[in-house]
Structures are given as structure tokens and as C-alpha cells.
Design a protein around this motif. Structure first.
Motif, PDB file in Angstrom:
ATOM      1  N   ASN A  55     -18.967  89.805  15.187  1.00 26.72           N
ATOM      2  CA  ASN A  55     -19.648  88.591  15.659  1.00 26.72           C
ATOM      3  C   ASN A  55     -20.734  88.968  16.657  1.00 26.72           C
ATOM      4  OD1 ASN A  55     -16.639  86.551  15.896  1.00 26.72           O
ATOM      5  ND2 ASN A  55     -18.120  86.590  14.253  1.00 26.72           N
ATOM      6  N   ALA A  56     -20.400  89.860  17.570  1.00 32.13           N
ATOM      7  CA  ALA A  56     -21.365  90.295  18.583  1.00 32.13           C
ATOM      8  C   ALA A  56     -22.538  91.033  17.942  1.00 32.13           C
ATOM      9  CB  ALA A  56     -20.681  91.174  19.621  1.00 32.13           C
ATOM     10  N   GLU A  57     -22.251  91.856  16.959  1.00 27.80           N
ATOM     11  CA  GLU A  57     -23.319  92.593  16.277  1.00 27.80           C
ATOM     12  C   GLU A  57     -24.222  91.642  15.492  1.00 27.80           C
ATOM     13  OE1 GLU A  57     -20.818  95.262  14.108  1.00 27.80           O
ATOM     14  OE2 GLU A  57     -20.553  96.604  15.831  1.00 27.80           O
ATOM     15  N   GLU A  58     -23.628  90.671  14.799  1.00 26.57           N
ATOM     16  CA  GLU A  58     -24.405  89.681  14.057  1.00 26.57           C
ATOM     17  C   GLU A  58     -25.269  88.857  15.012  1.00 26.57           C
ATOM     18  OE1 GLU A  58     -23.564  86.563  10.506  1.00 26.57           O
ATOM     19  OE2 GLU A  58     -22.140  86.474  12.174  1.00 26.57           O
ATOM     20  N   ALA A  59     -24.690  88.440  16.121  1.00 33.55           N
ATOM     21  CA  ALA A  59     -25.430  87.659  17.105  1.00 33.55           C
ATOM     22  C   ALA A  59     -26.576  88.476  17.702  1.00 33.55           C
ATOM     23  CB  ALA A  59     -24.490  87.175  18.212  1.00 33.55           C
ATOM     24  N   SER A  60     -26.360  89.749  17.930  1.00 33.99           N
ATOM     25  CA  SER A  60     -27.414  90.603  18.480  1.00 33.99           C
ATOM     26  C   SER A  60     -28.625  90.653  17.551  1.00 33.99           C
ATOM     27  CB  SER A  60     -26.870  92.012  18.716  1.00 33.99           C
ATOM     28  OG  SER A  60     -27.902  92.858  19.167  1.00 33.99           O
ATOM     29  N   ARG A  61     -28.376  90.828  16.256  1.00 33.15           N
ATOM     30  CA  ARG A  61     -29.484  90.845  15.290  1.00 33.15           C
ATOM     31  C   ARG A  61     -30.209  89.505  15.274  1.00 33.15           C
ATOM     32  NH1 ARG A  61     -25.447  93.694  12.662  1.00 33.15           N
ATOM     33  NH2 ARG A  61     -24.758  91.880  11.439  1.00 33.15           N
ATOM     34  N   TRP A  62     -29.449  88.417  15.324  1.00 33.68           N
ATOM     35  CA  TRP A  62     -30.013  87.071  15.305  1.00 33.68           C
ATOM     36  C   TRP A  62     -30.839  86.816  16.563  1.00 33.68           C
ATOM     37  CZ3 TRP A  62     -28.678  82.609  18.258  1.00 33.68           C
ATOM     38  CH2 TRP A  62     -29.132  81.387  17.734  1.00 33.68           C
ATOM     39  N   LEU A  63     -30.310  87.202  17.712  1.00 28.92           N
ATOM     40  CA  LEU A  63     -31.036  87.016  18.974  1.00 28.92           C
ATOM     41  C   LEU A  63     -32.349  87.805  18.976  1.00 28.92           C
ATOM     42  CD1 LEU A  63     -27.965  87.319  21.344  1.00 28.92           C
ATOM     43  CD2 LEU A  63     -29.392  85.278  21.109  1.00 28.92           C
ATOM     44  N   THR A  64     -32.304  89.029  18.465  1.00 29.54           N
ATOM     45  CA  THR A  64     -33.505  89.861  18.383  1.00 29.54           C
ATOM     46  C   THR A  64     -34.520  89.239  17.430  1.00 29.54           C
ATOM     47  OG1 THR A  64     -32.230  91.848  18.859  1.00 29.54           O
ATOM     48  CG2 THR A  64     -34.367  92.163  17.803  1.00 29.54           C
TER      49      THR A  64
END
Length: 178
Positions: free
Chosen positions: A104-113
Motif C-alpha cells: 500500500n505504501a509503495e503504491e501510494a508513493s508512486r501515486w503521490l509522485t
């Protein structure tokens, strides 16, 4: 000597559980900063509804529902939330790449970027917030301002005990670099 050491470790573990159980995540204060984005972690009741409320109240500009089942559509969400479909179309993204808190954190990081965001509100259940925050801070580092916003629940002993063990094991795994 070994029995004393084992006893000390057991007492530390049990004290840790008591502290964990009495210091669950809390909802964000009403005066918490508005964030660029909100990220809802699926898997618990009230999380998605709370994320929609955050969006409607203007506390975040965009919402990612991380860990959504790939078959879920925005139309399904509109029926569930009984709300304005326009806000779902413009401002809600369904992420279906993640399967656990770390991803979830990795997916959110890509989305935030991708969206060039600088701040986020993390939404999950109160009993899950400690581990979720740990994973998000590990993945995101200090690049983003993070507001935690826990959904209050009434977790059972088994839920708390299971989550505490996951949290402890994850911390040990990171410490041991496993």
C-alpha cells in the motif's frame, strides 16, 4: 540465568502489547492541516466512507483507495457511498496494485509522485495505524508531510493481538534486514 532472560523478554513483550492496546491511532484533529491527498487503506469498515468525507469536507484535494479489488469500479463506489458521482470521477483513484500494508505504501508513493503531491492524510483503522504509519514513513521518508487519521473501531482482543504481532515481527524483520 536463561529463565530470567526469557522472563524479561516475555514481560517486555506483554508490556508492549498493553501499551499497544491502550495507544491506538486517533482521528486527525479538526484543525489538522489540509493535505494535497488522502490515502485510504482498504480492509476495514468505515475507512472508505471516512475518506469520502475527508474529500467532501475539503481536507484533501484527491483520494487514493489503495488495495482496492480490481473488479471494483467508481460506479460501485458511488452506490456504496450514495454520494455525488462527480467528485468520484474527478478526485478519486482506485489502486489495485497492493495486497498488504507495505505494498500500500509503495503504491501510494508512486501515486503521490505521479501527481506531484507534497502532503497526505493516511486513513486506516485505529488498530492498524501504527504499522501503516511505520510502513509509510519507511517508504516515503521525509519527502511528504503526513497526517494520520484513524477510523475509530472496537477491535477484538484477537484483532489487537494479531496486529501487535504483525507490527513486532515487521519491526524485527526490518531491524534484521530480512
Amino acid at each position: 540465568m536463561i529463565s530470567r532472560l526469557v522472563s524479561l523478554l516475555l514481560l517486555t513483550y506483554l508490556l508492549g502489547f498493553v501499551i499497544f492496546a491502550f495507544t491506538l491511532g486517533k482521528p486527525a484533529p479538526t484543525n489538522a492541516a489540509t493535505t494535497d491527498a488522502a490515502v485510504v487503506l482498504t480492509g476495514g469498515s468505515g475507512r472508505i466512507e471516512h475518506g469520502a468525507d475527508v474529500l467532501h469536507d475539503g481536507k484533501a484535494r484527491r483520494l487514493l483507495i489503495a488495495g482496492a479489488d480490481p473488479s471494483v469500479t467508481k460506479a460501485d463506489l458511488a452506490r456504496r457511498l450514495k454520494g455525488d458521482g462527480k467528485i468520484l470521477q474527478c478526485c478519486v483513484d482506485l489502486g489495485s496494485e497492493s495486497v498488504d500494508t507495505r505494498s500500500n505504501a509503495e503504491e501510494a508513493s508512486r501515486w503521490l509522485t505521479q501527481h506531484k503531491f507534497h502532503s497526505l492524510r493516511l486513513i486506516t483503522s485505529d488498530w492498524h495505524m501504527r504499522r501503516a504509519r511505520y510502513e509509510f514513513e519507511r517508504v516515503l521518508g521525509a519527502k511528504y508531510s503526513l497526517v494520520t487519521d484513524a477510523v475509530r473501531t472496537e477491535p477484538s482482543f484477537l484483532t489487537l493481538f494479531g496486529e501487535y504481532n504483525k507490527y513486532v515481527l515487521r519491526r524485527i524483520a526490518v531491524w534484521a534486514d530480512i
